[in-house]
Scaffold this motif. Structure first.
Motif, PDB file in Angstrom:
ATOM      1  N   VAL A 341     128.936  33.738  64.137  1.00 20.80           N
ATOM      2  CA  VAL A 341     127.973  34.771  64.532  1.00 20.80           C
ATOM      3  C   VAL A 341     127.047  35.099  63.367  1.00 20.80           C
ATOM      4  CG1 VAL A 341     127.765  37.213  65.144  1.00 20.80           C
ATOM      5  CG2 VAL A 341     129.383  35.754  66.367  1.00 20.80           C
ATOM      6  N   ASP A 342     127.604  35.229  62.162  1.00 26.61           N
ATOM      7  CA  ASP A 342     126.772  35.508  60.979  1.00 26.61           C
ATOM      8  C   ASP A 342     125.808  34.362  60.718  1.00 26.61           C
ATOM      9  OD1 ASP A 342     128.118  37.885  60.689  1.00 26.61           O
ATOM     10  OD2 ASP A 342     129.469  37.157  59.102  1.00 26.61           O
ATOM     11  N   GLN A 343     126.305  33.132  60.864  1.00 24.96           N
ATOM     12  CA  GLN A 343     125.466  31.951  60.593  1.00 24.96           C
ATOM     13  C   GLN A 343     124.282  31.883  61.550  1.00 24.96           C
ATOM     14  OE1 GLN A 343     127.541  28.143  60.835  1.00 24.96           O
ATOM     15  NE2 GLN A 343     125.672  27.179  61.604  1.00 24.96           N
ATOM     16  N   TYR A 344     124.565  31.981  62.861  1.00 23.41           N
ATOM     17  CA  TYR A 344     123.487  31.854  63.837  1.00 23.41           C
ATOM     18  C   TYR A 344     122.574  33.090  63.807  1.00 23.41           C
ATOM     19  CZ  TYR A 344     125.120  27.520  65.883  1.00 23.41           C
ATOM     20  OH  TYR A 344     125.457  26.202  66.088  1.00 23.41           O
ATOM     21  N   GLY A 345     123.132  34.257  63.475  1.00 25.04           N
ATOM     22  CA  GLY A 345     122.283  35.441  63.340  1.00 25.04           C
ATOM     23  C   GLY A 345     121.289  35.293  62.211  1.00 25.04           C
ATOM     24  N   SER A 346     121.738  34.631  61.133  1.00 25.71           N
ATOM     25  CA  SER A 346     120.846  34.405  59.996  1.00 25.71           C
ATOM     26  C   SER A 346     119.783  33.356  60.332  1.00 25.71           C
ATOM     27  CB  SER A 346     121.665  33.964  58.790  1.00 25.71           C
ATOM     28  OG  SER A 346     120.843  33.610  57.710  1.00 25.71           O
ATOM     29  N   GLU A 347     120.188  32.300  61.049  1.00 24.96           N
ATOM     30  CA  GLU A 347     119.246  31.230  61.392  1.00 24.96           C
ATOM     31  C   GLU A 347     118.286  31.642  62.494  1.00 24.96           C
ATOM     32  OE1 GLU A 347     121.732  27.970  62.434  1.00 24.96           O
ATOM     33  OE2 GLU A 347     122.410  27.579  60.376  1.00 24.96           O
ATOM     34  N   HIS A 348     118.693  32.604  63.346  1.00 24.00           N
ATOM     35  CA  HIS A 348     117.854  33.039  64.468  1.00 24.00           C
ATOM     36  C   HIS A 348     117.759  34.569  64.453  1.00 24.00           C
ATOM     37  CE1 HIS A 348     117.949  28.990  66.299  1.00 24.00           C
ATOM     38  NE2 HIS A 348     119.201  28.959  65.861  1.00 24.00           N
ATOM     39  N   PRO A 349     116.957  35.120  63.556  1.00 23.92           N
ATOM     40  CA  PRO A 349     116.868  36.587  63.445  1.00 23.92           C
ATOM     41  C   PRO A 349     116.325  37.254  64.701  1.00 23.92           C
ATOM     42  CG  PRO A 349     115.178  35.496  62.119  1.00 23.92           C
ATOM     43  CD  PRO A 349     116.102  34.435  62.574  1.00 23.92           C
ATOM     44  N   GLU A 350     115.643  36.498  65.539  1.00 27.23           N
ATOM     45  CA  GLU A 350     115.130  37.075  66.781  1.00 27.23           C
ATOM     46  C   GLU A 350     116.213  37.307  67.820  1.00 27.23           C
ATOM     47  OE1 GLU A 350     115.443  32.724  67.665  1.00 27.23           O
ATOM     48  OE2 GLU A 350     114.978  33.973  65.923  1.00 27.23           O
ATOM     49  N   ILE A 353     122.992  38.707  68.461  1.00 29.08           N
ATOM     50  CA  ILE A 353     124.292  38.057  68.559  1.00 29.08           C
ATOM     51  C   ILE A 353     125.346  39.000  67.996  1.00 29.08           C
ATOM     52  CG2 ILE A 353     125.597  35.947  68.076  1.00 29.08           C
ATOM     53  CD1 ILE A 353     122.978  34.629  67.234  1.00 29.08           C
ATOM     54  N   ARG A 354     126.377  39.302  68.792  1.00 31.79           N
ATOM     55  CA  ARG A 354     127.386  40.253  68.340  1.00 31.79           C
ATOM     56  C   ARG A 354     128.794  39.732  68.652  1.00 31.79           C
ATOM     57  NH1 ARG A 354     124.962  46.073  70.477  1.00 31.79           N
ATOM     58  NH2 ARG A 354     122.805  45.755  69.746  1.00 31.79           N
ATOM     59  N   TYR A 355     129.721  40.095  67.750  1.00 32.08           N
ATOM     60  CA  TYR A 355     131.148  39.771  67.932  1.00 32.08           C
ATOM     61  C   TYR A 355     131.890  41.035  68.332  1.00 32.08           C
ATOM     62  CZ  TYR A 355     136.039  38.775  66.806  1.00 32.08           C
ATOM     63  OH  TYR A 355     137.405  38.644  66.877  1.00 32.08           O
ATOM     64  N   GLU A 356     132.766  40.923  69.358  1.00 31.77           N
ATOM     65  CA  GLU A 356     133.586  42.044  69.812  1.00 31.77           C
ATOM     66  C   GLU A 356     135.026  41.564  69.927  1.00 31.77           C
ATOM     67  OE1 GLU A 356     131.972  43.222  73.554  1.00 31.77           O
ATOM     68  OE2 GLU A 356     129.942  43.540  72.768  1.00 31.77           O
ATOM     69  N   GLY A 357     135.916  42.107  69.113  1.00 35.04           N
ATOM     70  CA  GLY A 357     137.306  41.675  69.183  1.00 35.04           C
ATOM     71  C   GLY A 357     138.088  42.064  67.955  1.00 35.04           C
ATOM     72  N   PRO A 358     139.328  41.598  67.856  1.00 35.02           N
ATOM     73  CA  PRO A 358     140.206  41.962  66.740  1.00 35.02           C
ATOM     74  C   PRO A 358     139.788  41.304  65.432  1.00 35.02           C
ATOM     75  CG  PRO A 358     141.248  40.305  68.115  1.00 35.02           C
ATOM     76  CD  PRO A 358     139.991  40.696  68.826  1.00 35.02           C
ATOM     77  N   GLU A 388     113.886  36.943  72.859  1.00 38.79           N
ATOM     78  CA  GLU A 388     114.943  37.557  72.049  1.00 38.79           C
ATOM     79  C   GLU A 388     116.280  37.371  72.771  1.00 38.79           C
ATOM     80  OE1 GLU A 388     113.845  41.586  71.416  1.00 38.79           O
ATOM     81  OE2 GLU A 388     112.151  41.109  70.092  1.00 38.79           O
ATOM     82  N   PRO A 389     116.899  36.220  72.608  1.00 38.34           N
ATOM     83  CA  PRO A 389     118.152  35.933  73.325  1.00 38.34           C
ATOM     84  C   PRO A 389     119.242  36.942  72.960  1.00 38.34           C
ATOM     85  CG  PRO A 389     117.271  33.959  72.282  1.00 38.34           C
ATOM     86  CD  PRO A 389     116.493  35.119  71.731  1.00 38.34           C
ATOM     87  N   VAL A 390     120.089  37.255  73.965  1.00 31.07           N
ATOM     88  CA  VAL A 390     121.233  38.143  73.755  1.00 31.07           C
ATOM     89  C   VAL A 390     122.513  37.338  73.981  1.00 31.07           C
ATOM     90  CG1 VAL A 390     122.466  40.187  74.565  1.00 31.07           C
ATOM     91  CG2 VAL A 390     119.956  40.190  74.462  1.00 31.07           C
ATOM     92  N   VAL A 391     123.389  37.327  72.993  1.00 30.32           N
ATOM     93  CA  VAL A 391     124.643  36.574  73.081  1.00 30.32           C
ATOM     94  C   VAL A 391     125.780  37.493  72.650  1.00 30.32           C
ATOM     95  CG1 VAL A 391     125.948  34.557  72.313  1.00 30.32           C
ATOM     96  CG2 VAL A 391     123.460  34.406  72.555  1.00 30.32           C
ATOM     97  N   ARG A 392     126.833  37.517  73.460  1.00 25.99           N
ATOM     98  CA  ARG A 392     128.019  38.308  73.127  1.00 25.99           C
ATOM     99  C   ARG A 392     129.228  37.377  72.998  1.00 25.99           C
ATOM    100  NH1 ARG A 392     124.691  41.070  71.871  1.00 25.99           N
ATOM    101  NH2 ARG A 392     124.060  43.144  72.627  1.00 25.99           N
ATOM    102  N   VAL A 393     129.968  37.556  71.912  1.00 22.71           N
ATOM    103  CA  VAL A 393     131.193  36.785  71.671  1.00 22.71           C
ATOM    104  C   VAL A 393     132.355  37.767  71.707  1.00 22.71           C
ATOM    105  CG1 VAL A 393     132.436  35.270  70.091  1.00 22.71           C
ATOM    106  CG2 VAL A 393     129.934  35.125  70.252  1.00 22.71           C
TER     107      VAL A 393
END
Length: 489
Positions: A341-350, A353-358, A388-393
């Motif tokens: 998530v950090d990697q793709y968020g950095s490569e695609h600032p538009e 992308i968020r992570y939800e979990g333990p 502005e794509p929205v992705v949830r993990v």
């Protein structure tokens, strides 16, 4: 590593065992896998009238009385060549022509590769007149010697299936002491999906059975064991011989998956390459005839050429990964996903992308599992039609399952995966009329399957794709009759 005292002790044990066999009152002889006699003890010489020199190198058919037909011996050979113990009564003939009735047990002896190497035959004269027959105590002593030293697990059950005896190899296979094993039944060690009751009743009715059994050891480890069972070796007592074939079973499954993967890969590549090539050739011919706009043709040809390049790169990636680690290992998937998530968020600032979990979520998977989530996140972002794509993990642990599982959901708001492609991926098949364009999703499906997990694709609401990957916290397993003449030989 063996030490010199270990070898000395073993050699002493073997010498003592040979002396016991040499002087046993029961008639004992050993044969090769084709029935050639290699050894006879003194009781055999007394019982049959044949000296050791006369018997060794011959076939057991020298004792044939003609009272048993070919079908009898064919069944005997089928049983022992399958690795099962054969027990029965037959009429033999001595060297002097007199006949006598014996109870005989033939035990296959296997090597380290679980291949039958030779057979041990133990007989007792039914007449029991003391001249040729063994006393019950002597027969029991010989049985115990074979039982205790067998490399295969051996268990004796009563009519209810309870274990009343077990050899050291059985204790090692089941992962418990002999005291803990006695009184248990197959119900206590069978995987939940195995119908023990039906199998046990079928065995009691047929007198003999063999097959595969999904064994769950006392420590929770799942094994696939091959078993051969013989009913009523004594009144109310039934013998089972088991060996661990987990590695062989997994290797066969791996070979089948590999064949299927190559078959599908070949068809997908042929279909997609042929389609793109046909478009390129078609536009080239139209350009040559001057009936199409040059800019339009150049754009179409470039698009299809790029598709071929991408397809080639995907195929090369699959080939490279096929040689990587395929053994299951422990992985903290939560930390891996946060890194992605950090990697793709950095490569695609538009993108949002968020992570939800333990914080941590351990799984057992093949080393290639990173490629699964790399592909899914790449598809979710790069194939999006939104500015502005929205992705949830999302990650969720399920500790109530037998082995425990971890579910990873990746949801996007893009155009969605074509339903035809989803149908093919989920069915695991492909025909000339149906194909999945591109190999990334096939790679996802294969790696998850190799890890003992599952993958589901759904249409998200109100739009987009939801991919749900479930992986185990602890790895679980995906569970000739000889031509003979008369007599043994």
């Amino acid at each position: 590593m063996s030490t010199e005292p270990d070898r000395t002790e073993l050699e002493a044990e073997l010498r003592a065992f040979k002396r016991a066999v040499d002087h046993a009152a029961s008639s004992i002889f050993l044969t090769t896998v084709d029935g050639t006699i290699e050894y006879v003890n003194q009781a055999f010489e007394v019982e049959t009238g044949y000296s050791s020199a006369e018997a060794v190198g011959s076939q057991p058919s020298i004792l044939d009385s003609g009272e048993q037909n070919d079908a009898f011996f064919a069944e005997l050979w089928r049983t022992i060549l399958d690795g099962d113990v054969w027990s029965g009564r037959l009429v033999n003939q001595r060297k002097n022509g007199t006949q006598y009735v014996i109870d005989q047990t033939v035990v296959p002896v296997t090597n380290g590769a679980d291949e039958v190497e030779r057979f041990v035959a133990v007989t007792s004269d039914v007449a029991g007149n003391g001249e040729h027959g063994a006393t019950p105590d002597e027969s029991e002593q010989l049985f115990r010697a074979v039982f205790e030293r067998a490399f295969d697990a051996m268990l004796i059950s009563d009519d209810d299936g309870e274990y009343v005896d077990a050899n050291p190899a059985a204790c090692e296979l089941f992962g418990v002491s002999r005291e803990a094993l006695l009184g248990c039944t197959p119900f206590d060690f069978a995987a939940p999906e195995y119908d023990v009751e039906a199998a046990w009743q079928s065995f009691l009715q047929s007198d003999r059975d063999r097959g595969l059994f999904p064994l769950r050891r006392a420590d929770g480890m799942d094994l696939i064991v091959e078993f051969a069972a013989t009913a009523s070796i004594r009144p109310g007592r039934h013998l089972s011989i088991l060996r661990d074939v987990t590695a062989l079973h997994e290797a066969r499954q791996q070979q089948e998956r590999q064949r299927r993967k190559l078959r599908v890969l070949n068809r997908v590549l042929r279909h997609d390459i042929r389609n793109d090539a046909n478009v390129i050739i078609g536009y080239a011919e139209l350009l040559d005839d001057g009936v199409v706009d040059r800019v339009e043709a150049a754009a179409a040809i470039t698009t299809r050429a790029n598709d071929l390049v991408r397809l080639s790169e995907q195929a090369r990636g699959i080939e490279a990964r096929s040689g990587e680690e395929t053994a299951g290992r422990r992985i903290d998937i939560a930390s891996r996903l946060r890194a992605f998530v950090d990697q793709y968020g950095s490569e695609h600032p538009e993108a949002d992308i968020r992570y939800e979990g333990p914080e941590t979520a351990p799984i057992t998977a093949v080393g290639l599992v990173d490629s699964v989530f790399d592909n899914l996140l790449e598809n979710a972002i790069e194939h999006s039609d939104r500015p502005e794509p929205v992705v949830r993990v999302r990650v969720e642990e399920h500790l109530d399952a037998p082995s425990g599982t971890v579910t990873v959901e990746i949801e996007d708001d893009g155009p969605g995966i074509p339903s035809a492609d989803l149908e093919i991926i989920e069915s695991g098949d492909e025909t000339p009329l149906k194909h999945a364009h591109g190999l990334g999703l096939w790679l996802v499906s294969w790696i998850v399957s190799e890890s003992g997990g599952s993958v589901e694709f759904e249409q998200a609401a109100p739009r987009g794709t939801l991919v749900r990957v479930t992986l185990p916290r602890r790895h679980t397993l995906s569970t000739d009759t000889a031509t003979v003449e008369n007599g043994w030989g």
